[in-house]
Enzyme design. Sequence first.
Site: not given
Length: 251
Positions: A143, A156, A160
């Site tokens: 991402s 998150y 990532k």
Amino acid sequence: MENRVEGAATAAPRPLIGKRIVLTGATGGLGRAMAVAFAAAGADVIPVARGGEALETLADELGSAPLAVDLTDPAVISSAMNGIGPVDVLVNNSGTNRPGPFEAVTVQDFDLLVNLNLRGTFFATQSLLPHIRAGGAILNVGSQMGHVGAENRTVYCATKHAIEGFTKALAIELAPRAIRVVSIAPTFIETPMTAPMFADPTFRSQVLTNIPMGRMGRPEDVAAAAVFLASDAAGMITGTSLLIDGGWTAH
């Protein structure tokens, strides 16, 4: 005389003919787009997901056998991958998110994201590696949040960013075996899963403000990049990240 150049230009390129691709997270909006694009480019695609009707339907469309796997369980991953046979490309696309303030993150939230986004990618790769042929590739779908930070996305972003480090380290380790490792880092992509978020006009406006290109990403944007990275045309690309972010990280 036949115009060979014109004829070649009108023919659809199929750069993945003869390649066998394992794609995790195949039933989501992004996974499905990649599966369809890989197949259109000539690849034999093995879709991997938890199971269910969506996986069976996709496999029927692709003309391939699906693989139902719980990617949070390393033992299950290892067993499923053991009999898969030689492959050319692994695409680690499974992942999830539970946005929320840092102080509200629960152990359950943390474990879900780490287990699927990072642990699942790590052990799916480890289990399939013996089957990946020389000249092959491992594509990790990360991402833009693996390159920057954002509020309400601490876990998150952590997972990532970890994918970026994993990609670089593994690329160095596998280069002598002629296996490339690359990450794909999209911006916000419009899919059925993200539709509820974008239904909030304030959130949508905030996101678009940060994308210089002025639009959300589409699954097809990521799928086109994945086809290129899986092909022999990307033979010198490894240990890096292809950002498909409309300029978000250029700020």
